[in-house]
Design an enzyme around this catalytic site. Sequence first.
Site, PDB file in Angstrom:
ATOM      1  N   HIS A  48      -2.018  16.990 148.348  1.00 25.62           N
ATOM      2  CA  HIS A  48      -1.148  15.970 148.946  1.00 25.62           C
ATOM      3  C   HIS A  48      -1.951  14.843 149.591  1.00 25.62           C
ATOM      4  CE1 HIS A  48      -2.155  17.376 153.004  1.00 25.62           C
ATOM      5  NE2 HIS A  48      -2.045  18.608 152.520  1.00 25.62           N
ATOM      6  N   GLU A 133       1.441  25.896 151.583  1.00 24.51           N
ATOM      7  CA  GLU A 133       0.201  26.014 152.342  1.00 24.51           C
ATOM      8  C   GLU A 133       0.034  27.429 152.891  1.00 24.51           C
ATOM      9  OE1 GLU A 133      -2.775  25.459 152.900  1.00 24.51           O
ATOM     10  OE2 GLU A 133      -2.792  23.522 153.951  1.00 24.51           O
TER      11      GLU A 133
END
Length: 286
Positions: A48, A133
């Site tokens: 990201h 994550e």
Amino acid sequence: MFQWASTIFCSGAVLVSYILWKRIVKLEERLAYQKRYHKPDLIILMRHGESEANIDPDKYGSIGDPNIQLTATGIDQAIRATHQLRTIIGNRPVFSFSSPYVRTRQTASTVLSELTKLNVRILYNHEDPRIREREFCGSFQRNAPDRSDEDSYSRFFWRPTSGESCADVYDRISLFIDSLWRVFQCQHDVEDGVVLIVSHGLAVRLFAMRWLHWSPETFMLTRNLPNCGFIILEKQRPRDSGSEYYKLSEESVKLLGISSAESESHPSTWPLPLHNEVLNNKKYCF
């Protein structure tokens, strides 16, 4: 008269048997095609863009990891990365997968929107929580975990209190890859296309570890990608065994900080501390 009728009957039976045989052969060919895996040309793994927590780690405690957004810089990074991707993707269709965390969702949304403007076909877009994550506490991370014994224990197996080890994330990445293979089986358009996976730094490296069958020691040599950095797994021509395989691009190897020997699929090996003289100095798959 009876002999003539018998000849006609036998000829008809042979003809019907032939027609049925042809139909069975076609059905078997169709089933075989449906069962085969339609492998993409490229698998692109992207981290990201810059997030609020990359600038201010206190955001983990006040906003919560899943809700952290991109900064203006992060959005700009995603736009600039798209133009690099456009050159790499060419005229191939794209199948996209992303983590449902806000920062990865924003990155994927920006990239796919920009690719669409550049006339790239997006045929599939799916969010999957298994590529999220790593969780350090499963709640608002108001205090940094004590990681003083992480290196001495094993950075791959060490688990923070109420959180996940790298090995835990590896397990759910493995489940995601199982689902990805099912997509390769049922989505014929993925053949010679591009799979784009927008995730997190650690998840990207663990995907590469699982796909290329690295040992934990090899994984621990890798380093995180920069924000909106990406690595590419390129489909290679079949070996003597007749099966296609994937290899990291040269630039990807440099980004991860590993040797070219670890760039392609091979059986995972882990040297075990065995004391039997016959078995010493050998490596065993796990």
